[in-house]
Design an enzyme around this catalytic site. Structure first.
Site, PDB file in Angstrom:
ATOM      1  N   TYR A 199      37.944  40.219  48.870  1.00 32.12           N
ATOM      2  CA  TYR A 199      37.767  41.541  48.284  1.00 32.12           C
ATOM      3  C   TYR A 199      38.009  42.627  49.325  1.00 32.12           C
ATOM      4  O   TYR A 199      37.887  42.395  50.516  1.00 32.12           O
ATOM      5  CB  TYR A 199      36.334  41.690  47.757  1.00 32.12           C
TER       6      TYR A 199
ATOM      7  N   ARG B  31      34.852  33.255  44.981  1.00 34.96           N
ATOM      8  CA  ARG B  31      36.307  33.165  45.103  1.00 34.96           C
ATOM      9  C   ARG B  31      36.660  31.989  45.983  1.00 34.96           C
ATOM     10  O   ARG B  31      37.057  32.149  47.134  1.00 34.96           O
ATOM     11  CB  ARG B  31      36.844  34.450  45.667  1.00 34.96           C
TER      12      ARG B  31
ATOM     13  N   ASP C 264      37.346  31.564  36.726  1.00 32.02           N
ATOM     14  CA  ASP C 264      37.189  32.967  37.109  1.00 32.02           C
ATOM     15  C   ASP C 264      37.670  33.925  36.012  1.00 32.02           C
ATOM     16  O   ASP C 264      38.868  34.156  35.852  1.00 32.02           O
ATOM     17  CB  ASP C 264      37.973  33.188  38.413  1.00 32.02           C
TER      18      ASP C 264
ATOM     19  N   SER D 145      39.713  37.126  37.145  1.00 31.53           N
ATOM     20  CA  SER D 145      41.154  36.927  37.353  1.00 31.53           C
ATOM     21  C   SER D 145      41.890  36.833  36.025  1.00 31.53           C
ATOM     22  O   SER D 145      42.915  37.482  35.837  1.00 31.53           O
ATOM     23  CB  SER D 145      41.430  35.641  38.139  1.00 31.53           C
TER      24      SER D 145
ATOM     25  N   GLN E 164      38.673  28.699  40.810  1.00 34.97           N
ATOM     26  CA  GLN E 164      39.742  29.555  40.284  1.00 34.97           C
ATOM     27  C   GLN E 164      39.887  29.444  38.775  1.00 34.97           C
ATOM     28  O   GLN E 164      40.087  30.441  38.093  1.00 34.97           O
ATOM     29  CB  GLN E 164      41.069  29.202  40.951  1.00 34.97           C
TER      30      GLN E 164
HETATM   31  P1  NAD Z   1      39.667  43.713  42.863  1.00 36.53           P
HETATM   32  O1  NAD Z   1      39.743  43.746  41.383  1.00 36.53           O
HETATM   33  O2  NAD Z   1      38.343  43.613  43.510  1.00 36.53           O
HETATM   34  O3  NAD Z   1      40.410  45.045  43.435  1.00 36.53           O
HETATM   35  C1  NAD Z   1      41.725  45.351  43.044  1.00 36.53           C
HETATM   36  C2  NAD Z   1      42.557  45.685  44.269  1.00 36.53           C
HETATM   37  O4  NAD Z   1      42.241  47.007  44.717  1.00 36.53           O
HETATM   38  C3  NAD Z   1      42.357  44.775  45.473  1.00 36.53           C
HETATM   39  O5  NAD Z   1      43.575  44.229  45.875  1.00 36.53           O
HETATM   40  C4  NAD Z   1      41.764  45.704  46.531  1.00 36.53           C
HETATM   41  O6  NAD Z   1      42.146  45.330  47.845  1.00 36.53           O
HETATM   42  C5  NAD Z   1      42.365  47.026  46.123  1.00 36.53           C
HETATM   43  N1  NAD Z   1      41.721  48.222  46.687  1.00 36.53           N
HETATM   44  C6  NAD Z   1      40.398  48.458  46.898  1.00 36.53           C
HETATM   45  N2  NAD Z   1      40.228  49.701  47.444  1.00 36.53           N
HETATM   46  C7  NAD Z   1      41.473  50.263  47.551  1.00 36.53           C
HETATM   47  C8  NAD Z   1      41.947  51.535  48.030  1.00 36.53           C
HETATM   48  N3  NAD Z   1      41.121  52.463  48.528  1.00 36.53           N
HETATM   49  N4  NAD Z   1      43.304  51.757  47.986  1.00 36.53           N
HETATM   50  C9  NAD Z   1      44.158  50.819  47.522  1.00 36.53           C
HETATM   51  N5  NAD Z   1      43.740  49.605  47.051  1.00 36.53           N
HETATM   52  C10 NAD Z   1      42.427  49.319  47.076  1.00 36.53           C
HETATM   53  O7  NAD Z   1      40.605  42.571  43.453  1.00 36.53           O
HETATM   54  P2  NAD Z   1      41.067  41.207  42.763  1.00 36.53           P
HETATM   55  O8  NAD Z   1      42.131  41.452  41.780  1.00 36.53           O
HETATM   56  O9  NAD Z   1      39.869  40.550  42.259  1.00 36.53           O
HETATM   57  O10 NAD Z   1      41.714  40.392  43.962  1.00 36.53           O
HETATM   58  C11 NAD Z   1      41.313  40.462  45.309  1.00 36.53           C
HETATM   59  C12 NAD Z   1      41.841  39.225  46.055  1.00 36.53           C
HETATM   60  O11 NAD Z   1      41.083  38.062  45.750  1.00 36.53           O
HETATM   61  C13 NAD Z   1      43.291  38.860  45.758  1.00 36.53           C
HETATM   62  O12 NAD Z   1      43.921  38.475  46.940  1.00 36.53           O
HETATM   63  C14 NAD Z   1      43.177  37.686  44.827  1.00 36.53           C
HETATM   64  O13 NAD Z   1      44.302  36.835  44.848  1.00 36.53           O
HETATM   65  C15 NAD Z   1      41.960  36.993  45.391  1.00 36.53           C
HETATM   66  N6  NAD Z   1      41.300  36.139  44.367  1.00 36.53           N
HETATM   67  C16 NAD Z   1      40.956  34.843  44.698  1.00 36.53           C
HETATM   68  C17 NAD Z   1      40.316  34.029  43.740  1.00 36.53           C
HETATM   69  C18 NAD Z   1      39.917  32.610  44.062  1.00 36.53           C
HETATM   70  O14 NAD Z   1      40.307  32.092  45.081  1.00 36.53           O
HETATM   71  N7  NAD Z   1      39.121  31.948  43.204  1.00 36.53           N
HETATM   72  C19 NAD Z   1      40.040  34.529  42.475  1.00 36.53           C
HETATM   73  C20 NAD Z   1      40.395  35.840  42.198  1.00 36.53           C
HETATM   74  C21 NAD Z   1      41.029  36.636  43.145  1.00 36.53           C
END
Ligand code: NAD
Length: 373
Positions: free
Chosen positions: A229, A121, A129, A132, A126
């Site tokens: 994460y 990440r 990915d 995403s 990005q």
């Molecule tokens: P994910 O699919 O791993 O998880 C989904 C969401 O569930 C997350 O927001 C996580 O915090 C939440 N979660 C986990 N346990 C929980 C609980 N017990 N109760 C409530 N919520 C809970 O997450 P994601 O969609 O992959 O995104 C995570 C972060 O990473 C975001 O901020 C996203 O913007 C960022 N991201 C960055 C990049 C990059 O920079 N290349 C790429 C993808 C995502």
């Protein structure tokens, strides 16, 4: 460089790893792209569209013969790849934690497995990915499917026959899928609230016009681990979250759950008792069903009814939007490989930061740090 793309064989998989657009782009790098006949059919891409773009079409054995790179949405069985070049790269999703046997089989076959789920990440990755791009579509589709199953309207409607109340939608887990779910439910006119363990999401929920529902009483909660994460939360936090959510959930019409923790089973967010507290006719969409589910009683690829509440559990939600999901997936793969493509030498050489993260197997061994021990 010869790139081979097969028709996906996993049950329910409708996506395809290249599109005519990315065939042309790969050809621009000097590659030959060979696509199995019918590979794009379930994503509404005809064989003619691939050949017009310049791809070679044929049966699987012909397509694979002498391939340097195989692209997939879900990694093919390595047994099917006997005709590729020794040590060929295979870029696809591997479900490395859930399907360790396949990773080992790739090592034994001497292939270089590149797991798109392990993309780091970091800003420059990005555009590569797939988690995403696919989660974004899944978050949208979960709301659309829930709205379709719900026996009432989403927006408030003032009619001559009286007022229809806006649906209350609660999104649990505000990552990529959750943010899109909030935005989609708002666009449909619902009253939206959301929760996450990462406090950074509070601001994002606000900015989409939804109401954040957060545990404030437990000290020292950050909830964010490496790479943005979530981390697994303390028992104290989980208890406080369950209490807060219990009161809130009973008043909701639709709940979309998206919570995941990498490498672990999805956290259980909704118990059977909480389902029972919801009004009959309410709908829950469990986007984490393939990772064990956030909702007690959700079943992969089924809509189950418990206490008058319908719980939807499609294991592969992006596959329900095959054309868009394929277009984005294919671009992610192109962005990934083209970043490391040496046109003159006709080679792909990954750098250490991304290569070490995504490479599962090479030279007959499992080489990824996350899979050691
Ligand atoms: P994910 O699919 O791993 O998880 C989904 C969401 O569930 C997350 O927001 C996580 O915090 C939440 N979660 C986990 N346990 C929980 C609980 N017990 N109760 C409530 N919520 C809970 O997450 P994601 O969609 O992959 O995104 C995570 C972060 O990473 C975001 O901020 C996203 O913007 C960022 N991201 C960055 C990049 C990059 O920079 N290349 C790429 C993808 C995502």
């Amino acid at each position: 460089m010869r790139i081979a793309v097969l028709k996906e064989t996993a049950p329910g998989e409708t996506r395809v790893a290249v599109t005519p657009e990315t065939v042309k782009k790969f050809m621009g790098l000097g590659a030959v792209v060979a696509v199995e006949q019918g590979a794009g059919q379930t994503a509404s891409i005809t064989d003619a569209a691939y050949s017009d773009a310049g791809a070679e079409l044929g049966p699987a054995e012909q397509v694979l013969k002498g391939a340097d790179i195989v692209l997939g949405v879900q990694a093919p069985d390595p047994g099917a790849l006997a005709r590729v070049k020794p040590g060929a790269m295979v870029a696809a999703t591997f479900d490395p934690f859930g399907n360790r046997a396949r990773v080992d089989a790739y090592a034994s076959a001497g292939l270089e497995a590149l797991s798109m789920e392990f993309m780091p990440r970091i800003t420059r990755a990005q555009s590569m990915d797939v988690l995403s791009s696919q989660s974004n579509l899944a978050g949208y589709k979960a709301v659309i499917a829930a709205a379709d199953t719900y026996g009432r309207a989403f927006p408030m409607m003032m009619t001559a026959a009286g007022t229809v109340q806006a649906a209350r939608v609660f999104v649990m887990g505000v990552g990529v899928a959750g943010l899109q779910a909030i935005a989609t439910a708002k666009r449909l006119g619902a009253q939206v609230s959301a929760t996450d363990v990462r406090s950074a999401t509070k601001e994002q929920i606000h900015s989409l016009g939804a109401k954040p529902i957060f545990v404030e009483s437990v000290a020292g909660i950050e909830g964010e681990g490496s790479g943005g994460y979530a981390t697994e939360m303390s028992e104290e936090y989980q208890k406080a979250q369950a209490e807060l959510v219990s009161g809130h959930i009973a008043k909701q019409d639709i709940v979309i759950t998206t919570a995941l923790i990498p490498g672990r089973a999805a956290p259980r967010l909704i118990s059977d008792a909480q389902v029972a507290s919801m009004k009959p006719g309410s709908v829950i969409f469990d986007l984490a069903v393939a990772q064990g589910g956030n909702v007690e009683g959700s079943v992969a690829d089924e809509v189950v009814e418990k206490h008058g509440v319908k719980i939807i559990g499609y294991a592969n939600t992006p596959a329900m939007l095959a054309a868009d999901a394929s277009a984005l997936f294919a671009r992610n793969l192109f962005n990934f490989l083209s970043a490391f493509w040496d046109k003159d030498a006709g080679t792909v050489t990954l750098d250490d930061e991304i290569g070490d993260a995504v490479r599962l197997t090479r030279g007959g061994a499992v080489v990824n740090e996350r899979l050691q021990g």
